[in-house]
Write a protein that holds these residues in place. Structure first.
Motif: not given
Length: 483
Positions: A28, A32, A36-37, A153, A390, A394, A398
């Motif tokens: 991550f 990742g 993700y962010y 995360v 986002k 994503v 999520s």
């Protein structure tokens, strides 16, 4: 499934589980996280600077504060996470970049260690079972924690979640292994440190103390001595924060003061109060205000005919002369630097939003006291939407993870009931987890009202242990010979 169960029964499997957890966290961090962010520098988020600035101000100016020019900056947050960063800041000779990178490494180590702590805690709370059953249950609980996505995360993000979870688990570990006053003292010390890092852990303190009272191992005199030792340890750790506020700053404050100027000025704080009085989330309203778009207030915001005029006028004030809103525009990259279009009008914005907020409490009491909090409470169990800008992929991913979370929350609550009924896990541990979940969910829903998923992490991970019991029971029905 048989080979998987056989894997869980082996003592040495915990090392493989630790390896799996570490590998997932590293994947991550290096792959990742930026997806993700949505950016490669995801380690430092919006609130990170406030924690770090407070310690830097202590070093440079002798004052623990996030804002030198604002009195309330001294009380923004307890100092636990700031001092954790400060340790690395000092040993790197004030090298800011190296310090935060070392802190990320430390959080990975702490969270990997938390996997092991979950395993030990799960073994401790199993009643009247063989060593193999304890090992199986401990390994399954640890495996659930090692792959739990909402823990992963937050590991590389420079927020207080990971470290506070680690110290909370340490406290629970020593509270269950309370054969000596030393362990009791360590339990109180570590839950106090967890509270200094993340204030919500304060809700655990009375419930951990309660586990000593309900312990069947000691008589009343020993229980009182144990609870006194625990309390002293809490005072030595967490107690330093209110003691500092009272004796050095001459203010009685046991928690925090978020009104510190800049983005947390009174204008923005009053907006949040009003937003949370009419709905469960402020995000869309916030973006519409700072992005100069039409603000879609919900119908419950309009209680009187003049409310429409008030809301239109206060939005204009927020956009032109609100200190907090202008600070957020700078923080979001919408303005290159702080520039108000008119003299600041924070007090006027505060007055308008506060009057509307108070009206909600009296004229729209059902919505304020029941509907909004109950909707918040529902989100504690079934939150499926990711806020913020986002990408669709994503948000979809999520949403799937939120469903995963809801399943395990419900499994955990079911596991508490079944384990209590079947006398499989220690009742004092089950009462601790259930009490913490109920009180924290209630406080978050009815009073604090800011429903960020990270605020639910501490209860989530504790529910994984009784959830593991339900999963073991399901496996036992399908494979009775294996059990």
């Amino acid at each position: 499934m048989k080979s998987f169960f056989h894997f869980l029964t082996k003592e040495k499997s915990i090392y493989i589980i630790l390896g799996i957890g570490l590998l997932l966290r590293l994947i991550f961090i290096f792959i990742g996280g930026k997806i993700y962010y949505g950016r490669p520098d995801f380690f430092i988020q919006r609130d990170t600077g406030d924690w770090f600035t407070a310690f830097i101000n202590l070093c440079d100016h002798g004052i623990f504060t996030v804002n030198i020019g604002h009195e309330e900056g001294k009380f923004f947050r307890p100092p636990g996470y700031s001092f954790l960063f400060g340790f690395f800041y000092l040993i790197t000779l004030k090298n800011y970049a190296l310090a935060w990178k070392l802190l990320v490494i430390a959080q990975v180590i702490m969270d990997t260690a938390s996997i092991y702590l979950v395993s030990k805690i799960a073994k401790y709370v199993v009643l009247n079972s063989t060593g193999d059953k304890k090992t199986t249950f401990g390994n399954l609980s640890a495996l659930l924690y090692s792959i739990y996505p909402f823990v992963i995360v937050w590991v590389p993000v420079l927020y207080a979640e990971t470290s506070s979870i680690f110290f909370l688990l340490l406290s629970i570990f020593y509270s269950l292994n309370s054969n000596s006053l030393r362990n009791v003292f360590l339990s109180g010390l570590f839950v106090g440190i967890a509270t200094l890092i993340r204030l919500q852990c304060v809700f655990c303190i009375p419930f951990i103390a309660m586990t000593y009272f309900f312990s069947t191992k000691n008589n009343l005199k020993d229980k009182i001595r144990t609870m006194a030792t625990f309390s002293i340890a809490v005072l030595i750790s967490y107690g330093l924060w209110p003691a500092r506020n009272i004796f050095l700053q001459h203010r009685i404050l046991f928690s925090q003061d978020l009104e510190i100027g800049r983005q947390w000025s009174r204008d923005f704080m009053a907006f949040l109060d009003f937003a949370y009085s009419i709905r469960t989330d402020h995000t869309s309203l916030y973006w519409e205000i700072i992005d100069n778009k039409e603000v879609h207030w919900p119908k419950q915001a309009y209680l009187d005919p003049e409310d429409s005029i008030l809301l239109d006028s206060v939005v204009k004030l927020c956009r032109t002369c609100g200190t907090g809103f202008e600070s957020w525009k700078v923080g979001e990259g919408m303005h290159p630097y702080f520039m108000l279009a008119a003299p600041k009008c924070d007090s006027l914005i505060d007055k308008i939003f506060t009057s509307l907020y108070q009206k909600q409490k009296t004229k729209n009491a059902l919505n304020y006291w029941v509907i909004v909090p109950m909707t918040n409470l529902e989100k504690c169990f079934f939150k499926f939407t990711l806020y913020g800008n986002k990408s669709p992929s994503v948000k979809l991913f999520s949403g799937i993870l939120f469903i995963f979370r809801s399943v395990f929350v419900m499994l955990g609550l079911l596991g508490i009931y079944i384990a209590f009924k079947n006398n499989f896990l220690e009742k004092r541990f089950l009462l601790f987890v259930l009490s913490y979940v109920i009180v924290w969910y209630f406080y978050l829903s009815f009073f604090y009202r800011n429903m960020e998923i990270r605020y639910l992490l501490h209860t989530d991970i504790l529910l994984l242990i009784p959830a593991a019991y339900v999963l073991l029971g399901l496996f036992a029905k399908k494979n009775p010979k294996e059990i």
